[in-house]
Write a protein that holds these residues in place. Structure first.
Motif, PDB file in Angstrom:
ATOM      1  N   SER A  61      16.565 -10.455  63.154  1.00 57.10           N
ATOM      2  CA  SER A  61      16.870 -11.243  64.346  1.00 57.10           C
ATOM      3  C   SER A  61      16.553 -10.403  65.584  1.00 57.10           C
ATOM      4  O   SER A  61      17.041  -9.286  65.714  1.00 57.10           O
ATOM      5  CB  SER A  61      18.346 -11.642  64.325  1.00 57.10           C
ATOM      6  OG  SER A  61      18.636 -12.460  65.421  1.00 57.10           O
TER       7      SER A  61
ATOM      8  N   TRP B 213      15.813 -10.922  69.953  1.00 60.28           N
ATOM      9  CA  TRP B 213      15.652 -11.795  71.112  1.00 60.28           C
ATOM     10  C   TRP B 213      15.455 -10.945  72.341  1.00 60.28           C
ATOM     11  O   TRP B 213      15.901  -9.815  72.408  1.00 60.28           O
ATOM     12  CB  TRP B 213      16.809 -12.780  71.276  1.00 60.28           C
ATOM     13  CG  TRP B 213      18.080 -12.208  71.813  1.00 60.28           C
ATOM     14  CD1 TRP B 213      19.110 -11.678  71.096  1.00 60.28           C
ATOM     15  CD2 TRP B 213      18.459 -12.093  73.193  1.00 60.28           C
ATOM     16  NE1 TRP B 213      20.092 -11.243  71.936  1.00 60.28           N
ATOM     17  CE2 TRP B 213      19.726 -11.490  73.236  1.00 60.28           C
ATOM     18  CE3 TRP B 213      17.839 -12.443  74.384  1.00 60.28           C
ATOM     19  CZ2 TRP B 213      20.379 -11.228  74.420  1.00 60.28           C
ATOM     20  CZ3 TRP B 213      18.499 -12.190  75.571  1.00 60.28           C
ATOM     21  CH2 TRP B 213      19.759 -11.590  75.575  1.00 60.28           C
TER      22      TRP B 213
ATOM     23  N   SER C 132      14.647 -11.513  76.883  1.00 61.76           N
ATOM     24  CA  SER C 132      14.512 -12.424  78.016  1.00 61.76           C
ATOM     25  C   SER C 132      13.901 -11.667  79.181  1.00 61.76           C
ATOM     26  O   SER C 132      14.303 -10.537  79.467  1.00 61.76           O
ATOM     27  CB  SER C 132      15.886 -12.985  78.395  1.00 61.76           C
ATOM     28  OG  SER C 132      15.767 -13.959  79.411  1.00 61.76           O
TER      29      SER C 132
ATOM     30  N   THR D  81      12.362 -16.589  77.491  1.00 63.02           N
ATOM     31  CA  THR D  81      13.267 -16.079  76.470  1.00 63.02           C
ATOM     32  C   THR D  81      12.663 -16.378  75.110  1.00 63.02           C
ATOM     33  O   THR D  81      12.187 -17.490  74.875  1.00 63.02           O
ATOM     34  CB  THR D  81      14.660 -16.736  76.585  1.00 63.02           C
ATOM     35  OG1 THR D  81      15.146 -16.560  77.913  1.00 63.02           O
ATOM     36  CG2 THR D  81      15.638 -16.129  75.601  1.00 63.02           C
TER      37      THR D  81
ATOM     38  N   TYR E  50      13.362 -15.930  70.842  1.00 62.44           N
ATOM     39  CA  TYR E  50      14.300 -15.654  69.761  1.00 62.44           C
ATOM     40  C   TYR E  50      13.538 -15.688  68.455  1.00 62.44           C
ATOM     41  O   TYR E  50      12.934 -16.694  68.119  1.00 62.44           O
ATOM     42  CB  TYR E  50      15.374 -16.743  69.674  1.00 62.44           C
ATOM     43  CG  TYR E  50      16.124 -17.044  70.927  1.00 62.44           C
ATOM     44  CD1 TYR E  50      17.307 -16.382  71.219  1.00 62.44           C
ATOM     45  CD2 TYR E  50      15.671 -18.023  71.812  1.00 62.44           C
ATOM     46  CE1 TYR E  50      18.014 -16.677  72.372  1.00 62.44           C
ATOM     47  CE2 TYR E  50      16.367 -18.314  72.964  1.00 62.44           C
ATOM     48  CZ  TYR E  50      17.541 -17.642  73.240  1.00 62.44           C
ATOM     49  OH  TYR E  50      18.230 -17.930  74.382  1.00 62.44           O
TER      50      TYR E  50
ATOM     51  N   ASP F  96      14.598 -15.511  64.777  1.00 65.57           N
ATOM     52  CA  ASP F  96      15.823 -15.524  63.998  1.00 65.57           C
ATOM     53  C   ASP F  96      15.514 -16.089  62.621  1.00 65.57           C
ATOM     54  O   ASP F  96      15.223 -17.285  62.494  1.00 65.57           O
ATOM     55  CB  ASP F  96      16.896 -16.353  64.704  1.00 65.57           C
ATOM     56  CG  ASP F  96      18.269 -16.180  64.086  1.00 65.57           C
ATOM     57  OD1 ASP F  96      18.490 -15.159  63.391  1.00 65.57           O
ATOM     58  OD2 ASP F  96      19.119 -17.050  64.298  1.00 65.57           O
TER      59      ASP F  96
ATOM     60  N   CYS G 170      10.855 -18.904  65.182  1.00 65.06           N
ATOM     61  CA  CYS G 170      10.760 -18.337  66.525  1.00 65.06           C
ATOM     62  C   CYS G 170      10.959 -19.483  67.514  1.00 65.06           C
ATOM     63  O   CYS G 170      10.339 -20.542  67.381  1.00 65.06           O
ATOM     64  CB  CYS G 170       9.399 -17.700  66.758  1.00 65.06           C
ATOM     65  SG  CYS G 170       9.214 -17.039  68.428  1.00 65.06           S
ATOM     66  N   ARG G 171      11.838 -19.281  68.484  1.00 65.07           N
ATOM     67  CA  ARG G 171      12.055 -20.252  69.555  1.00 65.07           C
ATOM     68  C   ARG G 171      11.735 -19.566  70.861  1.00 65.07           C
ATOM     69  O   ARG G 171      12.205 -18.460  71.118  1.00 65.07           O
ATOM     70  CB  ARG G 171      13.481 -20.751  69.590  1.00 65.07           C
ATOM     71  CG  ARG G 171      13.769 -21.577  70.863  1.00 65.07           C
ATOM     72  CD  ARG G 171      15.076 -22.274  70.759  1.00 65.07           C
ATOM     73  NE  ARG G 171      14.808 -23.536  70.092  1.00 65.07           N
ATOM     74  CZ  ARG G 171      15.021 -24.715  70.666  1.00 65.07           C
ATOM     75  NH1 ARG G 171      15.537 -24.799  71.849  1.00 65.07           N
ATOM     76  NH2 ARG G 171      14.738 -25.817  70.034  1.00 65.07           N
TER      77      ARG G 171
ATOM     78  N   ASP H 193       9.589 -24.308  69.106  1.00 65.34           N
ATOM     79  CA  ASP H 193       9.864 -23.490  67.930  1.00 65.34           C
ATOM     80  C   ASP H 193       8.679 -23.584  66.979  1.00 65.34           C
ATOM     81  O   ASP H 193       7.946 -24.564  66.980  1.00 65.34           O
ATOM     82  CB  ASP H 193      11.037 -23.962  67.075  1.00 65.34           C
ATOM     83  CG  ASP H 193      12.150 -24.663  67.739  1.00 65.34           C
ATOM     84  OD1 ASP H 193      12.548 -24.273  68.816  1.00 65.34           O
ATOM     85  OD2 ASP H 193      12.637 -25.610  67.113  1.00 65.34           O
TER      86      ASP H 193
END
Length: 149
Positions: free
Chosen positions: A2, A4, A6, A71, A73, A75, A79-80, A135
């Motif tokens: 994980s 992330w 920003s 941003t 992510y 996870d 991926c978002r 995503d």
């Protein structure tokens, strides 16, 4: 895994490749398949370019200045990515209309839809501005990079 991050970026053309390189580096380090990384980086480039072009102050000013936020992510298997600006936002409540075949602008949002698995276009509530989030299900390389040495 994980991860992330920003970024708050100036609304300048030079910020777009910075965001793209950070995403590609993150994906390479995590071991994401290069084709998936490339598709996400193109979608991110389009979203950032839209924020730079249209994400100005009230009235959609094209004057330089202001900022936007990216941003990302990673996870598990997804991926978002979210790009938010402080411009006038999308008109109305609907997804922006598809451009005509001879239109010179407006193809970026359609490209994002083609490259991602799920896309949302919306307006920031209360503060103004547009938000583009998308995503993609990740595929992995056989052996992740060992950049931790």
């Amino acid at each position: 895994m994980s991860i992330w991050w920003s970024l708050h970026l100036r609304r300048e053309a030079a910020s777009v490749p910075l965001a793209r390189r950070l995403l590609l580096g993150t994906m390479e380090t995590a071991g994401v398949d290069p084709d998936v990384s490339y598709e996400l980086s193109v979608a991110l480039t389009e979203a950032c370019a839209n924020a730079v072009e249209h994400g100005g102050g009230v009235g959609g000013s094209r004057a330089p200045g202001g900022a936007y936020r990216v941003t990302a992510y990673l996870d598990g298997e997804t991926c978002r990515i979210e790009v938010a600006d402080s411009g006038p936002g999308f008109p109305g409540r609907d997804v922006p209309a598809a451009p005509s075949d001879d239109a010179e602008h407006g193809r970026g949002l359609r490209l994002i839809e083609e490259l991602a698995d799920h896309v949302q276009f919306g307006n920031r509530s209360g503060r103004g501005g547009a938000v583009v989030s998308f995503d993609k299900i990740l595929k992995w390389r056989d052996s992740p990079s060992l950049l931790l040495a």
